[in-house]
Design a protein around this motif. Structure first.
Motif, PDB file in Angstrom:
ATOM      1  N   ALA A 271      -1.260  -1.582  -3.034  1.00 47.32           N
ATOM      2  CA  ALA A 271      -0.598  -0.391  -2.210  1.00 47.32           C
ATOM      3  C   ALA A 271      -1.972   0.316  -1.926  1.00 47.32           C
ATOM      4  CB  ALA A 271       0.502   0.422  -2.923  1.00 47.32           C
ATOM      5  N   ASP A 272      -2.307   1.035  -2.546  1.00 48.02           N
ATOM      6  CA  ASP A 272      -3.223   1.971  -1.990  1.00 48.02           C
ATOM      7  C   ASP A 272      -4.820   1.017  -0.994  1.00 48.02           C
ATOM      8  OD1 ASP A 272      -4.186   1.025  -4.528  1.00 48.02           O
ATOM      9  OD2 ASP A 272      -4.268   3.160  -5.525  1.00 48.02           O
ATOM     10  N   ALA A 275      -3.071   0.920   2.390  1.00 47.80           N
ATOM     11  CA  ALA A 275      -3.610   1.700   2.599  1.00 47.80           C
ATOM     12  C   ALA A 275      -4.612   2.316   3.127  1.00 47.80           C
ATOM     13  CB  ALA A 275      -2.935   3.081   1.953  1.00 47.80           C
ATOM     14  N   ALA A 286       0.928  -2.485   8.695  1.00 44.09           N
ATOM     15  CA  ALA A 286       1.757  -3.121   7.612  1.00 44.09           C
ATOM     16  C   ALA A 286       2.454  -4.381   7.857  1.00 44.09           C
ATOM     17  CB  ALA A 286       2.808  -1.910   7.372  1.00 44.09           C
ATOM     18  N   ARG A 291       7.055  -0.356   1.132  1.00 46.93           N
ATOM     19  CA  ARG A 291       5.973   0.173   0.093  1.00 46.93           C
ATOM     20  C   ARG A 291       5.688  -1.009  -0.901  1.00 46.93           C
ATOM     21  NH1 ARG A 291       2.836   2.505  -4.073  1.00 46.93           N
ATOM     22  NH2 ARG A 291       1.313   3.459  -3.453  1.00 46.93           N
TER      23      ARG A 291
END
Ligand code: MLT
Ligand code: ZN
Length: 493
Positions: A271-272, A275, A286, A291
């Motif tokens: 996820a990061d 991001a 996205a 998320r």
């Protein structure tokens, strides 16, 4: 009478100047430059961490000129640093700090000599950029099944010399699996012509394989015969959100079963990581509404006449979501959507670089062990280095992730890495070796992994590699200081 060191230095400089003069005459203005501005872009590695110096940049027009350069350099005991697109992750093409070296670029040797759909072979020169080979193969109804983010600048010679990986290794293997034949100049200036591209050739030690992944330490690859496969008529590209790397591996095996092994790429992104891409890379968005701790990019393909691969992919993803293996997924409805999904994966390194420096690692463990490794190694690193943020992404299906460690949020990256970077890397590499893995899955050893390779490499393997290096390059002039660690007590040549 022997002159002392201070007397000898001007003589050595005269000899170097004479060599440069000879090279300038041999190559002419298109093939020779010692202009500082011309050299500058080639003196620093892609990650901007290692800077070297060189006396000149040589760009020969053909293999004959490469051989002449190597012979002249050998006579003058002058090191040669071969360079492709200069996108090495381990400073494998950066010249030495002392500056007594020649950079050899094959950028003028960019002919695609032949493409034979019947043989499934392309004969290409070393300076051909990867994307040019993709285009040329496609024009003949074929494709070269290796791709990576730097495809516009990475060259065939560099890809072979680094045994590049990329995002299709899952199905076709790394570069060395696609090299059917090679033409190269060996360190004594002799020319090896092994371009005949035989599918079977069992005459012992395989020079083609020795030179693949040798990082230019055993000679200069000037051309190659490469394996082509039929072009695909259609591809299915999906982005999947899920909770754990275990689920991701489970999903891969399900998709392979459901698509008849048509899955070519299976890349994991945390996820990061996503991001970072959304923050730093323009025109990205996205792909899923929520998320998810982990994301997977998957591509499966189909030949002409077969069913649209999106159908099987979508059905398998629906089943995976129903079974709780995945949380959400989207299948690209068009080529432009597929490209947009790929962009999210291919710009990971660029986004990470834009966010600041990190301690980068390129590790592999057995595929089945990778999900557990990602989680346990992350916990171990983050526990030992307070605030450090692990970003593991990449080629889950190959058992290879880029296990990068970012400094604590708000900390000046440079200062933190200067203090902790080496210890972080040693810790990550120790964990990797303990898991039966490799500290370099696809980026090679170059300069930046040399000390760790010397520390952790199997002594028998290291001794065999040194023996091969010394046998083929006794003067130690081919890309010195890369790949092959010195033996304990051994002086640099
Ligand atoms: C990738 O998989 O994106 C490349 O190997 C680059 C990287 O490790 O940063
Ligand atoms: Zn990679």
């Amino acid at each position: 009478m022997l002159s002392d060191v201070t007397d000898r230095r001007p003589m050595a400089q005269d000899a170097d100047a004479a060599l440069l003069g000879e090279l300038a005459r041999l190559l002419g203005p298109r093939g020779y430059t010692d202009d500082r501005a011309d050299l500058e872009p080639w003196l620093v590695d892609w990650r901007g961490r290692v800077r070297g110096e060189a006396l000149a940049l040589l760009s020969p027009a053909d293999a004959e000129e490469v051989a002449a350069i190597v012979r002249l350099a050998a006579a003058a005991r002058m090191p040669i640093v071969p360079q492709g697109g200069n996108t090495s992750m381990v400073a494998g093409a950066t010249p030495p700090a002392d500056g007594r070296a020649l950079i050899l670029s094959l950028r003028r040797m960019r002919a695609i000599r032949a493409i034979s759909p019947l043989d499934g072979v392309a004969i290409v020169e070393a300076g051909v950029p990867l994307s040019a080979l993709h285009d040329a193969a496609e024009a003949q109804g074929m494709r070269f099944p290796l791709s990576l983010a730097a495809k516009g600048s990475a060259t065939i010679g560099g890809l072979i010399s680094t045994n590049a990986g990329g995002t299709q290794v899952l199905r076709f293997g790394p570069m060395r699996a696609l090299v059917l034949g090679l033409e190269a100049v060996l360190p004594d200036g002799s020319r090896f012509d092994g371009l005949s591209a035989l599918r079977k050739d069992n005459r012992g030690y395989d020079l083609r394989q020795l030179l693949s992944g040798a990082e230019g330490t055993l000679g200069i690859v000037t051309a190659a015969a490469l394996r082509l496969v039929p072009a695909v008529a259609a591809r299915g590209v999906a982005w999947v959100g899920l909770e754990t790397p275990e689920q991701a591996l489970d999903l891969l095996r399900r998709l392979e079963a459901a698509t008849g092994s048509a899955v070519e790429s299976f890349e994991i992104v945390p996820a990061d990581g996503l991001a970072l891409v959304l923050r730093h890379i323009p025109a990205t968005r996205a792909p899923l509404a929520g998320r998810h701790r982990w994301n997977v990019l998957v591509e499966s393909v189909a030949p002409a006449g077969a069913e649209d691969p999106r159908v099987a992919l979508e059905q398998a993803l629906v089943a995976a979501i129903e079974d709780g293996v995945a949380a959400d997924a989207v299948v690209a409805a068009s080529e432009s959507q597929a490209e947009a999904l790929w962009k999210l994966r291919e710009t990971m390194s660029e986004a990470e670089r834009a966010d600041g420096m990190a301690a980068k690692h390129d590790v592999s463990v057995p595929v089945s062990a990778m999900p557990g490794f990602i989680e346990s190694a992350r916990a171990a690193v983050e526990a030992r280095f307070a605030g450090a943020r692990v970003l593991a992404f990449g080629h889950l299906g190959d058992g290879n992730v880029h296990f990068n460690v970012r400094p604590p949020a708000g900390t000046p990256n440079g200062a933190w890495l200067a203090e902790h970077g080496d210890a972080v890397s040693r810790h990550v590499h120790d964990l990797t070796v303990a898991a039966g893995g490799s500290i370099s899955a696809e980026h090679g050893i170059g300069q930046t992994k040399l000390a760790e390779y010397a520390r952790l490499g199997d002594p028998v393997r290291l001794a065999a590699q040194r023996a091969i290096k010394h046998a083929l390059d006794p003067l130690g002039l081919m890309n010195p200081g890369k790949l092959v660690p010195l033996a304990p007590g051994e002086a640099a040549p």
